[in-house]
Design an enzyme around this catalytic site. Structure first.
Site, PDB file in Angstrom:
ATOM      1  N   LYS A 107       0.785  -1.224   0.109  1.00 37.01           N
ATOM      2  CA  LYS A 107       0.206   0.092  -0.028  1.00 37.01           C
ATOM      3  C   LYS A 107       0.995   1.415  -0.165  1.00 37.01           C
ATOM      4  O   LYS A 107       1.938   1.245   0.573  1.00 37.01           O
ATOM      5  CB  LYS A 107      -0.892   0.174   1.432  1.00 37.01           C
ATOM      6  CG  LYS A 107      -2.037  -1.130   1.477  1.00 37.01           C
ATOM      7  CD  LYS A 107      -2.944  -0.869   2.797  1.00 37.01           C
ATOM      8  CE  LYS A 107      -4.160  -1.714   2.444  1.00 37.01           C
ATOM      9  NZ  LYS A 107      -4.873  -1.534   1.398  1.00 37.01           N
ATOM     10  N   ARG A 144     -10.518 -11.259   1.771  1.00 37.28           N
ATOM     11  CA  ARG A 144     -11.313 -12.541   1.189  1.00 37.28           C
ATOM     12  C   ARG A 144     -10.727 -13.834   1.162  1.00 37.28           C
ATOM     13  O   ARG A 144     -11.440 -14.828   1.107  1.00 37.28           O
ATOM     14  CB  ARG A 144     -11.509 -12.071  -0.350  1.00 37.28           C
ATOM     15  CG  ARG A 144     -10.531 -11.915  -1.293  1.00 37.28           C
ATOM     16  CD  ARG A 144     -10.792 -11.179  -2.600  1.00 37.28           C
ATOM     17  NE  ARG A 144     -10.847  -9.807  -2.339  1.00 37.28           N
ATOM     18  CZ  ARG A 144     -11.223  -8.913  -3.122  1.00 37.28           C
ATOM     19  NH1 ARG A 144     -11.420  -9.175  -4.402  1.00 37.28           N
ATOM     20  NH2 ARG A 144     -11.234  -7.485  -2.865  1.00 37.28           N
TER      21      ARG A 144
HETATM   22  N1  BES Z   1      -8.332  -3.533   4.106  1.00 31.67           N
HETATM   23  C1  BES Z   1      -8.253  -3.281   2.709  1.00 31.67           C
HETATM   24  C2  BES Z   1      -9.643  -2.509   2.495  1.00 31.67           C
HETATM   25  C3  BES Z   1      -9.888  -0.914   3.257  1.00 31.67           C
HETATM   26  C4  BES Z   1      -9.353  -0.050   2.511  1.00 31.67           C
HETATM   27  C5  BES Z   1     -10.392  -0.824   4.489  1.00 31.67           C
HETATM   28  C6  BES Z   1      -9.656   1.349   3.064  1.00 31.67           C
HETATM   29  C7  BES Z   1     -10.411   0.109   5.025  1.00 31.67           C
HETATM   30  C8  BES Z   1     -10.089   1.439   4.120  1.00 31.67           C
HETATM   31  C9  BES Z   1      -8.324  -4.389   1.855  1.00 31.67           C
HETATM   32  O1  BES Z   1      -7.530  -5.528   2.288  1.00 31.67           O
HETATM   33  C10 BES Z   1      -7.908  -4.143   0.508  1.00 31.67           C
HETATM   34  O2  BES Z   1      -6.511  -3.722   0.486  1.00 31.67           O
HETATM   35  N2  BES Z   1      -8.449  -4.183  -0.471  1.00 31.67           N
HETATM   36  C11 BES Z   1      -8.087  -3.798  -1.811  1.00 31.67           C
HETATM   37  C12 BES Z   1      -8.763  -4.747  -2.674  1.00 31.67           C
HETATM   38  C13 BES Z   1      -8.188  -4.767  -4.093  1.00 31.67           C
HETATM   39  C14 BES Z   1      -6.756  -5.044  -4.193  1.00 31.67           C
HETATM   40  C15 BES Z   1      -8.799  -5.512  -5.023  1.00 31.67           C
HETATM   41  C16 BES Z   1      -8.644  -2.498  -2.293  1.00 31.67           C
HETATM   42  O3  BES Z   1      -9.713  -2.157  -1.699  1.00 31.67           O
HETATM   43  O4  BES Z   1      -7.785  -1.605  -2.981  1.00 31.67           O
HETATM   44 MN    MN Z   2      -5.339  -5.388   1.718  1.00 27.83          MN
END
Ligand code: BES
Ligand code: MN
Ligand code: ZN
Length: 509
Positions: free
Chosen positions: A285, A359
């Site tokens: 991230k 997931r």
């Molecule tokens: N924990 C994150 C999602 C999230 C984003 C929670 C903002 C709270 C606030 C999750 O694990 C994630 O990183 N999701 C990705 C999925 C993508 C790679 C398909 C996302 O939302 O970018």
């Molecule tokens: Mn994530």
């Protein structure tokens, strides 16, 4: 903090602050009987002050007024409850929360709350319960890490007592309402505390330890699976997600069993995502995206919070719960893009992004919960940024395979004031997650990201009615609201408790 009830005449009570509900009709404030008595004692000064401040009575609007020794109370806090024709418990929760915060900021440590009039449409015991939840949630603080140089904004003294006042309520009914409110607010606050705890302290193993303590206190059965047990049941996805961390993953199994026979009853199964820190893994991230990722365990925290209060709230159905705890880190043992994992039900998952880890752990949690005898599944997860983009801050995205379950959850959410919105499971989008090497890919691209996340999970519902609550938009708030400060909200706990305690009460079971 002590929250209690007293049968008294609120206009005669010496108090540091008296909270007065004020409704709105045609944009103008409407007082209760007690409010009108105060107004008369002040020779019309109360209504005049409200009008001068353009106080409209909308929900959670507050106005703090000094009483200049004209009343036994030192101050009045007018608390808007919104439109009188649509007055509900949820509005009183927020009104009392906001008013309690205002009273605390004004320096009050003992707060008295006058109840809405009986003919406003809310039964008195229900008003006490809703108000007590509001006071407790609104006054919540996380100050475990405040030290010698705490900013002055958080220095107002803690409120010691909140007393709900009414002249005509049976004390037993009031006592029951206060007990229910305390159990509910304790559950929400537990979820908040966990969400606010730094990830250096709250790891999968310390979360499991906390869960074991909670289980003992709340009369739940608990079983904690570490890496060896996870390998034995084939929870490969959980092991992969947690594989890069020095803090190995845990699967926390909880079971609530009601008193008496539960023969023929539904057995809801709750599954919570508890990534104690989400760096994104090798699909790392950016700085801003990682900032609040200690809160990526909010789904698991909500599940634990809800489970902790089932006995106190007299839930009549058994409940299975699974908290999928792992830390998504980078190291030589971390999983990688391109890896293929085999789920407990034989579905293979091709990793495109190690940041779509929620997931993966939920896949194991859903199958495990189904195998333990759940008759329906509800998962809670901070799953996608796409849900935040779709709904904005504050709302939960609901996906469901089943209209009965969806409608019941939406109704429960509405009663508590937790915002929830149903989203579609368009089957056409399934092709976005079709695997190249494995069965399904763990990301489906940008388009419909919250939906493809839900479609992925659907492969693991094992034929059961299933609902998925993407709480990413609502699990944390960036500023204080009537129901709590900046930070973890504990969202989902109150909706789950409503839903679960209503199951088995009517024709349902
Ligand atoms: N924990 C994150 C999602 C999230 C984003 C929670 C903002 C709270 C606030 C999750 O694990 C994630 O990183 N999701 C990705 C999925 C993508 C790679 C398909 C996302 O939302 O970018
Ligand atoms: Mn994530
Ligand atoms: Zn995550």
């Amino acid at each position: 903090m002590d929250v209690r009830f007293d049968a008294a005449d609120v206009t005669k009570l010496p108090a540091q602050a008296v909270v007065l509900p004020v409704a709105a009709r045609d944009g103008k404030p409407v007082l209760t009987q007690a409010g009108m008595a105060f107004d008369a004692m002040l020779e019309g000064g109360l209504l005049e002050a409200l009008q001068e401040a353009q106080f409209s009575g909308k929900t959670a609007e507050t106005l703090t007024l000094p009483t200049f020794r004209c009343l036994a109370a030192r101050r009045l806090v007018a608390a808007g409850v919104g439109d009188l024709d649509r007055f509900e418990a949820e509005a009183f929760t927020r009104a009392v929360g906001a008013a309690a915060q205002a009273a605390r900021s004004a320096g009050a440590t003992e707060i008295v709350v006058a109840l809405p009039d009986g003919d406003w449409g809310l039964d008195t015991a229900a008003a006490i319960e809703a108000g007590a939840i509001g006071a407790r949630l609104g006054l919540y603080r996380f100050d475990a890490y405040r030290g010698a140089a705490a900013p002055s904004s958080v220095k107002s003294r803690e409120v010691e007592t909140v007393t709900f006042i009414d002249e005509a309520v049976a004390p037993e009914a009031a006592g029951r309402a206060l007990d229910r409110a305390a159990a509910t607010a304790r559950a929400v606050d537990l979820a908040r505390d966990l969400g606010n705890e730094p990830a250096s302290v709250l790891t999968p193993e310390t979360l499991a330890d906390r869960a074991a303590v909670v289980a003992r206190e709340a009369g739940l059965q608990v079983e904690i699976l570490g890496p060896e047990e996870l390998a034995a049941i084939g929870a490969n996805a959980t092991l992969a997600v947690g594989g890069g961390s020095a803090h190995p993953p845990r699967m926390i199994r909880l079971r609530y069993e009601p008193e008496g026979s539960s023969e023929g009853r539904p057995v809801p199964g709750l599954v919570g995502k508890a990534i104690t820190f989400d760096t994104g893994g090798y699909s790392i991230k950016p700085y801003e995206g990682m900032l609040e990722m200690k809160g990526d365990m909010a789904g698991g925290a909500a599940v634990l919070g809800a489970m902790s209060a089932l006995r106190d709230l007299g839930c009549r159905v058994p409940v299975e719960a699974t908290i999928c705890a792992a830390e998504n880190m980078i190291s030589g043992t971390a999983f990688r893009p391109g890896d293929v994992l085999t789920g407990m039900n034989g579905v293979t998952m091709e990793i495109l992004s190690t940041d779509a880890e929620g997931r993966l752990v939920l896949a194991d949690g859903l199958v495990d919960t189904a195998r333990r005898g759940a008759t329906e599944l509800i998962d809670l997860a901070t799953l996608t940024g796409a849900a935040v983009v779709a709904l904005g801050n504050g709302a939960t995205a609901l996906f469901a395979s089943d209209d009965r379950l969806a409608d019941a959850l939406l109704e429960a959410a509405g009663e508590t004031g937790e915002r929830m919105w149903r989203m579609p499971l368009f089957p056409e989008l399934e092709e976005q997650i079709e695997g190249e090497v494995g069965d399904i890919k763990n990301t489906g691209g940008r388009a419909g990201g919250a939906i493809t996340g839900a479609l992925f999970l659907q492969h693991f519902r094992e034929g059961l009615p299933w609902a998925h609550l993407d709480i990413a938009p609502a699990s944390r708030q960036s500023k204080a609201t009537a129901t709590g400060p900046k930070g973890a909200t504990g969202v989902g706990v109150r909706t789950l408790l409503r839903y679960l305690t209503e199951l088995g009460t009517s024709t349902e079971a």
